[in-house]
Design an enzyme around this catalytic site. Sequence first.
Site, mmCIF file in Angstrom:
data_model
loop_
_atom_site.group_PDB
_atom_site.id
_atom_site.type_symbol
_atom_site.label_atom_id
_atom_site.label_comp_id
_atom_site.label_asym_id
_atom_site.label_seq_id
_atom_site.Cartn_x
_atom_site.Cartn_y
_atom_site.Cartn_z
ATOM 1 N N GLY A 14 61.843 19.532 -71.763
ATOM 2 C CA GLY A 14 60.981 20.822 -71.791
ATOM 3 C C GLY A 14 59.872 20.804 -72.796
ATOM 4 C CE1 TYR A 157 66.892 31.733 -69.413
ATOM 5 C CE2 TYR A 157 67.587 33.850 -70.509
ATOM 6 C CZ TYR A 157 66.800 32.349 -70.347
ATOM 7 O OH TYR A 157 66.655 32.079 -71.637
ATOM 8 C CB SER A 158 73.005 36.341 -68.847
ATOM 9 O OG SER A 158 73.400 36.663 -67.699
ATOM 10 C CB ILE A 190 60.540 32.993 -78.575
ATOM 11 C CG1 ILE A 190 62.178 33.158 -79.155
ATOM 12 C CG2 ILE A 190 59.698 32.181 -79.495
ATOM 13 C CD1 ILE A 190 62.385 33.427 -80.345
HETATM 14 P P1 NDP Z 1 58.629 27.981 -71.191
HETATM 15 O O1 NDP Z 1 58.735 28.489 -69.690
HETATM 16 O O2 NDP Z 1 57.535 28.165 -71.799
HETATM 17 O O3 NDP Z 1 58.802 26.216 -70.965
HETATM 18 C C1 NDP Z 1 59.669 25.504 -70.111
HETATM 19 C C2 NDP Z 1 59.658 24.226 -70.307
HETATM 20 O O4 NDP Z 1 60.894 23.511 -69.752
HETATM 21 C C3 NDP Z 1 58.396 23.463 -69.916
HETATM 22 O O5 NDP Z 1 57.895 22.501 -70.696
HETATM 23 C C4 NDP Z 1 58.779 22.988 -68.397
HETATM 24 O O6 NDP Z 1 57.846 21.823 -68.026
HETATM 25 C C5 NDP Z 1 60.512 22.692 -68.804
HETATM 26 N N1 NDP Z 1 61.027 22.698 -67.487
HETATM 27 C C6 NDP Z 1 61.416 23.608 -66.475
HETATM 28 N N2 NDP Z 1 61.885 22.961 -65.506
HETATM 29 C C7 NDP Z 1 62.322 21.653 -65.847
HETATM 30 C C8 NDP Z 1 63.194 20.842 -65.209
HETATM 31 N N3 NDP Z 1 63.833 21.089 -63.926
HETATM 32 N N4 NDP Z 1 63.148 19.722 -65.752
HETATM 33 C C9 NDP Z 1 62.624 19.508 -66.939
HETATM 34 N N5 NDP Z 1 61.715 20.378 -67.567
HETATM 35 C C10 NDP Z 1 61.871 21.573 -67.265
HETATM 36 O O7 NDP Z 1 59.874 28.292 -71.755
HETATM 37 P P2 NDP Z 1 60.068 28.819 -73.360
HETATM 38 O O8 NDP Z 1 59.760 27.856 -74.177
HETATM 39 O O9 NDP Z 1 60.043 30.269 -73.322
HETATM 40 O O10 NDP Z 1 61.894 28.298 -73.400
HETATM 41 C C11 NDP Z 1 62.512 27.323 -73.682
HETATM 42 C C12 NDP Z 1 63.942 27.397 -73.608
HETATM 43 O O11 NDP Z 1 64.174 28.467 -74.690
HETATM 44 C C13 NDP Z 1 64.514 27.746 -72.326
HETATM 45 O O12 NDP Z 1 65.779 27.127 -72.225
HETATM 46 C C14 NDP Z 1 64.613 29.166 -72.454
HETATM 47 O O13 NDP Z 1 65.905 29.669 -72.079
HETATM 48 C C15 NDP Z 1 65.069 29.585 -73.905
HETATM 49 N N6 NDP Z 1 64.786 30.638 -74.540
HETATM 50 C C16 NDP Z 1 63.608 31.334 -74.586
HETATM 51 C C17 NDP Z 1 63.289 32.395 -74.988
HETATM 52 C C18 NDP Z 1 62.065 33.340 -74.987
HETATM 53 O O14 NDP Z 1 61.948 34.327 -75.650
HETATM 54 N N7 NDP Z 1 61.011 32.517 -74.770
HETATM 55 C C19 NDP Z 1 64.335 33.314 -75.624
HETATM 56 C C20 NDP Z 1 65.926 32.645 -75.452
HETATM 57 C C21 NDP Z 1 66.056 31.401 -74.971
HETATM 58 P P3 NDP Z 1 56.883 21.997 -67.086
HETATM 59 O O15 NDP Z 1 55.877 22.843 -67.507
HETATM 60 O O16 NDP Z 1 56.294 20.583 -66.810
HETATM 61 O O17 NDP Z 1 57.549 22.503 -65.709
#
Ligand code: NDP
Length: 249
Positions: A14, A157-158, A190
């Site tokens: 991701g 999710y949690s 974030i």
């Molecule tokens: P975003 O929604 O901004 O980005 C998610 C990323 O994951 C994208 O690059 C997307 O790729 C990729 N992705 C989604 N589904 C798949 C899949 N099946 N296979 C491979 N890649 C996948 O998320 P964030 O940057 O906000 O979050 C990143 C991580 O941090 C996550 O695990 C989230 O749970 C965790 N997190 C985020 C918080 C926040 O406040 N934002 C807080 C706590 C944890 P594509 O665009 O190509 O689909």
Amino acid sequence: MLIEPNDKVIVVTGGSRGIGAAIVTHLAYLGYTVYGTYNSNPEQAQLIATHLSNEGAQVHFIQMNVASEESVRLGFEHIVKEKGRIDGLVNNAGITKDTLLIRMSEQDWDDVLDTNLKGAFLCSKAVSRPMMSQRSGRIINISSIVGLRGNAGQVNYSSSKAGMIGLTKSLAQELASRNILVNCIAPGYIETDMTEKLNEEQRKAFSDKIPLKRSAKPKEIASVVSFFLSEESSYITGQVLCVDGGLAM
Ligand code: NDP
């Protein structure tokens, strides 16, 4: 900026958006060879790869659906074939499908668990063999403070994020004898596409509860990832580090 290359290969799932993109960028500037993965958005991945390559960084993007065993297997086989090693894995790919339990469908549950938790399992399994034969490696799981505290409207999710903490601790014990360190980062609030869905009132309510009174930028997670990949953290494994402005104290 002058980038001093090192010989370490890191995979960030991701890596095309949000926190993952910040991790890819930060590690690339530190000289790592970085493989970011995307699932559905090749344009965004291409933009980052082009920008960083123009700066002299070693960055590659591959398509990989972390919820699919076949896709994960092919992706990691490709990387090992190209580079012959994998030194670090950041299990960052994640999705949300928020709603109250009474409205949550089986599909909402399965989609989130398959991407967030099964994805981390599949990718960890795929890197464990090359890391075991190298007798070194780092796995960093991006969980969430809701995996520690729970959150109404996010049972799927949690649960997935709490599962990543169990995965971290069990794997840390299994792999320690091979010098593979496994740790977990639990971010708070974030600023990314994931949290953009919140309205102004929800954002303010969240920020008010945080001791530091603000949300974080994705790069504030990326810097902690680089610590867990570095020699500075060589005696830390099986830990969960909250990066949350003090929220989960
Ligand atoms: P975003 O929604 O901004 O980005 C998610 C990323 O994951 C994208 O690059 C997307 O790729 C990729 N992705 C989604 N589904 C798949 C899949 N099946 N296979 C491979 N890649 C996948 O998320 P964030 O940057 O906000 O979050 C990143 C991580 O941090 C996550 O695990 C989230 O749970 C965790 N997190 C985020 C918080 C926040 O406040 N934002 C807080 C706590 C944890 P594509 O665009 O190509 O689909």
